[in-house]
Design an enzyme around this catalytic site. Sequence first.
Site, PDB file in Angstrom:
ATOM      1  N   ASP A  25      41.367  46.953  38.085  1.00 23.77           N
ATOM      2  CA  ASP A  25      41.641  45.854  38.604  1.00 23.77           C
ATOM      3  C   ASP A  25      42.560  45.049  39.464  1.00 23.77           C
ATOM      4  O   ASP A  25      42.891  45.583  40.873  1.00 23.77           O
ATOM      5  CB  ASP A  25      41.069  44.109  37.311  1.00 23.77           C
ATOM      6  N   ASP A  29      32.055  33.903  35.925  1.00 19.98           N
ATOM      7  CA  ASP A  29      31.587  32.648  34.869  1.00 19.98           C
ATOM      8  C   ASP A  29      32.815  32.079  34.907  1.00 19.98           C
ATOM      9  O   ASP A  29      32.819  31.306  33.812  1.00 19.98           O
ATOM     10  CB  ASP A  29      31.870  33.949  33.462  1.00 19.98           C
ATOM     11  N   THR A  61      32.693  36.175  29.568  1.00 24.30           N
ATOM     12  CA  THR A  61      33.787  36.736  28.975  1.00 24.30           C
ATOM     13  C   THR A  61      33.666  36.369  27.977  1.00 24.30           C
ATOM     14  O   THR A  61      33.770  35.344  27.226  1.00 24.30           O
ATOM     15  CB  THR A  61      35.086  36.245  29.591  1.00 24.30           C
ATOM     16  N   ARG A  77      47.297  36.066  27.602  1.00 24.31           N
ATOM     17  CA  ARG A  77      47.588  35.146  27.523  1.00 24.31           C
ATOM     18  C   ARG A  77      45.969  34.663  26.943  1.00 24.31           C
ATOM     19  O   ARG A  77      45.714  35.313  26.539  1.00 24.31           O
ATOM     20  CB  ARG A  77      48.029  34.127  28.842  1.00 24.31           C
ATOM     21  N   GLU A  82      37.441  48.397  32.368  1.00 20.52           N
ATOM     22  CA  GLU A  82      37.953  47.686  33.302  1.00 20.52           C
ATOM     23  C   GLU A  82      39.467  47.469  32.549  1.00 20.52           C
ATOM     24  O   GLU A  82      40.113  47.562  31.274  1.00 20.52           O
ATOM     25  CB  GLU A  82      38.087  46.452  33.847  1.00 20.52           C
ATOM     26  N   ASP A 120      30.972  38.909  37.808  1.00 19.43           N
ATOM     27  CA  ASP A 120      31.438  38.777  37.429  1.00 19.43           C
ATOM     28  C   ASP A 120      32.046  37.534  37.684  1.00 19.43           C
ATOM     29  O   ASP A 120      33.644  37.119  37.853  1.00 19.43           O
ATOM     30  CB  ASP A 120      32.245  39.565  36.431  1.00 19.43           C
ATOM     31  N   LYS A 172      36.923  41.112  26.160  1.00 14.77           N
ATOM     32  CA  LYS A 172      38.372  41.203  25.794  1.00 14.77           C
ATOM     33  C   LYS A 172      38.805  42.387  24.728  1.00 14.77           C
ATOM     34  O   LYS A 172      38.648  41.517  23.980  1.00 14.77           O
ATOM     35  CB  LYS A 172      39.199  39.919  26.219  1.00 14.77           C
ATOM     36  N   CYS A 182      37.023  36.981  39.347  1.00 14.21           N
ATOM     37  CA  CYS A 182      37.448  36.004  39.305  1.00 14.21           C
ATOM     38  C   CYS A 182      38.045  36.285  38.592  1.00 14.21           C
ATOM     39  O   CYS A 182      38.320  35.985  37.660  1.00 14.21           O
ATOM     40  CB  CYS A 182      36.615  35.081  39.434  1.00 14.21           C
ATOM     41  N   LYS A 187      31.144  40.707  29.416  1.00 17.55           N
ATOM     42  CA  LYS A 187      32.353  41.473  29.890  1.00 17.55           C
ATOM     43  C   LYS A 187      33.864  41.221  27.853  1.00 17.55           C
ATOM     44  O   LYS A 187      34.021  40.055  27.968  1.00 17.55           O
ATOM     45  CB  LYS A 187      32.831  40.550  30.632  1.00 17.55           C
ATOM     46  N   ASP A 226      37.212  44.907  29.022  1.00  9.84           N
ATOM     47  CA  ASP A 226      38.107  45.040  29.703  1.00  9.84           C
ATOM     48  C   ASP A 226      39.763  44.263  29.109  1.00  9.84           C
ATOM     49  O   ASP A 226      39.494  44.025  28.096  1.00  9.84           O
ATOM     50  CB  ASP A 226      37.711  43.271  30.288  1.00  9.84           C
ATOM     51  N   LYS A 272      39.242  40.646  43.566  1.00  8.50           N
ATOM     52  CA  LYS A 272      38.894  38.877  43.504  1.00  8.50           C
ATOM     53  C   LYS A 272      39.651  38.358  44.656  1.00  8.50           C
ATOM     54  O   LYS A 272      40.791  39.431  45.233  1.00  8.50           O
ATOM     55  CB  LYS A 272      39.877  38.559  42.864  1.00  8.50           C
TER      56      LYS A 272
END
Length: 375
Positions: free
Chosen positions: A255, A335, A147, A24, A230, A333, A174, A307, A172, A202, A279
């Site tokens: 995750d 942020d 991130t 997304r 991840e 994590d 993406k 989160c 982290k 991730d 989370k």
Amino acid sequence: MIITDIRLAKLTVPLVTPFKTSLRTVTEIDDLVVVIHTDSGEVGYGSAPETPLITGDSHSSMIEVINKVFIPLLMGSNIENTWQIAAKLQQVIPCHNSAKAALEIALFDLYGQLHHLPLYQALLMTNSSKPLTSGCDEPMMLKTDITISMNDFDSMLADSNKAISQGFDVLKVKVGNNLNDDIKSVIRLYKAIGKNVDIRLDVNQAWTAQQTLHAAQCFIDNNVIIELIEQPVKADDISGLQYITERTEIPIMADESAFNLNQIKNLVEQKAADIINIKLMKTAGITQAVAIADYCESKNIPCMIGCMLEGSIAVAAAAHLALAKSRSITKIDLDGPSLGKYDPVTGGVCFDKSTIYLSNAAGLGITAIDGLIYL
């Protein structure tokens, strides 16, 4: 301390830059806020974002179940019985994890206020223990990663350099758009900034097991040090996670495959992950997260506290949990608030770029929230 009213509100904060993953693209933090009032004047706050692609929860579904099921259940309850109330909350209806999380956060905010303790200390209490005291008024501190959204390489490098200039030493990153492009970007990024930071990847379920092993070997062959990868494969591909974990030296973190205690026990028993990402929106709140952290500690499995893209109310609760369960939660994590243009919440936890300061104010310590729009 008796619950007399529960109200719902919306709270929106624009992001500094769009948040992009393989699943997304988001431009703002959009939370549903739960506000619980008591007969003695205390107010407890909780919140949750909508993450239909991950938890299946939208704000509309949360609002409906809270109004129709959870508010009638909670009204008139005594905050002294918070652990028992939370157990009823979890059992009354399946699913609806984010709604349960928002309510549990508000309940435990009040639980800390009842005992005149910051939430992290209240979580260390047992039924027979006396309230704990920290012995000092200095704030406690955590360090979070940040991130780096999936983007073209130049943008990712610019975002990384900006983060480093702000004091972040763990990124982290993406990935998950195109395997070959992912590998090239990560290698280039590491060679540009890898000596200054630790890099976590991730993947958000975008690779297959074979692709993950190929990527991991490419990183190793190019002397690229990756702290962890991840959730590289689909959430239900436990055999794929196990296959990867057995065959690469890069630690694999679960995750989306790790929502509840039973799933995590299965992952650990099958040796399908090296690290578990906790989370609150996945675990349906604090009580299940505590159980997961305790179980992982008993199995010597390290955890990350993570989160969704959520604001500082829920993330504050996650920070308190991390401090309370620091023997198992060793990676941070959190942020979400740092990605927003401002923090509308005053009091309690201060999110100062890479550093999170937790005061010794009771509960979450929230004194004011700007921009609440009550529903």
